[in-house]
Design a protein around this motif. Structure first.
Motif, PDB file in Angstrom:
ATOM      1  N   GLY A  18       0.816  -1.238   0.012  1.00 13.44           N
ATOM      2  CA  GLY A  18       0.106  -0.162  -0.017  1.00 13.44           C
ATOM      3  C   GLY A  18       0.926   1.103   0.011  1.00 13.44           C
ATOM      4  N   SER A  19       0.493   2.043   0.945  1.00 12.46           N
ATOM      5  CA  SER A  19       1.340   3.372   1.024  1.00 12.46           C
ATOM      6  C   SER A  19       2.739   3.270   1.845  1.00 12.46           C
ATOM      7  N   ARG A  20       2.895   2.232   2.389  1.00 10.49           N
ATOM      8  CA  ARG A  20       4.181   1.854   2.859  1.00 10.49           C
ATOM      9  C   ARG A  20       5.331   1.953   2.172  1.00 10.49           C
ATOM     10  N   THR A  21       6.411   2.645   2.490  1.00  7.75           N
ATOM     11  CA  THR A  21       7.471   2.534   1.523  1.00  7.75           C
ATOM     12  C   THR A  21       8.276   1.142   1.489  1.00  7.75           C
ATOM     13  N   GLN A  22       8.857   0.934   0.616  1.00  4.50           N
ATOM     14  CA  GLN A  22       9.673  -0.282   0.561  1.00  4.50           C
ATOM     15  C   GLN A  22      10.690  -0.624   1.603  1.00  4.50           C
ATOM     16  N   GLN A  23      11.273   0.713   2.046  1.00  2.00           N
ATOM     17  CA  GLN A  23      12.153   0.830   3.032  1.00  2.00           C
ATOM     18  C   GLN A  23      11.676   0.372   4.527  1.00  2.00           C
ATOM     19  N   ALA A  24       9.945   0.851   4.718  1.00  2.00           N
ATOM     20  CA  ALA A  24       9.463   0.681   5.862  1.00  2.00           C
ATOM     21  C   ALA A  24       9.233  -0.632   6.028  1.00  2.00           C
ATOM     22  N   VAL A  25       8.754  -1.501   4.927  1.00  2.00           N
ATOM     23  CA  VAL A  25       8.836  -2.852   4.997  1.00  2.00           C
ATOM     24  C   VAL A  25       9.787  -3.636   5.319  1.00  2.00           C
ATOM     25  N   ALA A  26      10.944  -3.299   4.746  1.00  2.00           N
ATOM     26  CA  ALA A  26      12.361  -3.845   4.662  1.00  2.00           C
ATOM     27  C   ALA A  26      12.724  -3.793   6.245  1.00  2.00           C
TER      28      ALA A  26
END
Length: 201
Positions: A18-26
């Motif tokens: 969704g609106s979360r960044t790739q970095q946030a999920v990582a």
């Protein structure tokens, strides 16, 4: 070369991120012990880097989905996501409507109390505009809610016609009002005007 199932997983990860960044999920995955970076997420979403089963368990938790959602065909995953999003919207609207109805019922009770006080004075004779306003305000909430649902389900009523029909419900469900009938129905006792106090010299 990326395999189709890895591409599907990558597509689903990007969608559910969704609106979360790739970095946030990582970062969330790193908190669970995986040495992921933004580049890892980028490779997974492209389908170039397969997600291992043990990683998928934690990734599903991070994305707040099931393993099945993660592995599903993208078209299935999108349909499932749309259904869940729609359910969440309906639940939020339902909760908002319940609160609004509760507020409306409280306002109705305040109105009845105010009318009791006003109708106790025989001098109060509302004009037509005031009477129309009171009659609409006294409308039956339950009937209005039921009729809104009925109008929404009627496929022959759409667009502006539907909106006007809903807007007219407050008038359609109004209650006839006069001070005399209100006093009779509510048992309101008249407050007779007091004679002026005699002047003292």
């Amino acid at each position: 070369m990326a395999e189709e199932r890895d591409i599907n997983v990558g597509t689903n990860v990007a969608r559910y991120r969704g609106s979360r960044t790739q970095q946030a999920v990582a970062d969330a995955m790193r908190e669970r012990g995986w040495k992921w970076s933004q580049a890892t997420m980028w490779s997974i979403e492209k389908g170039d880097r397969p997600v291992r089963l043990v990683e998928a368990v934690d990734l599903a938790v991070v994305l707040q989905i099931s393993i099945e959602d993660l592995l599903a065909m993208p078209s299935v995953a999108q349909s499932a996501r749309d259904a869940i999003d729609a359910a969440e919207e309906v639940l939020a609207a339902h909760q908002k409507a319940v609160r609004a109805i509760d507020t409306l019922n409280e306002a109705h009770e305040d109105l009845r109390t105010a009318l009791d006080r006003a109708c106790a004075f025989p001098e109060w004779q509302p004009d037509k505009a005031q009477t129309d306003l009171v009659e609409q305000a006294l409308g039956n909430v339950a009937e209005t809610v039921a009729d809104v649902a009925r109008i929404r389900k009627d496929r022959s009523v759409t667009g502006n016609t539907q909106r006007k029909a809903i807007d007219n419900l407050t008038k359609a469900h109004g209650t006839k009002f006069t001070p005399d009938t209100w006093r009779a129905e509510r048992g309101v006792e008249l407050i007779e005007p007091q004679p002026p106090a005699p002047e003292t010299t």
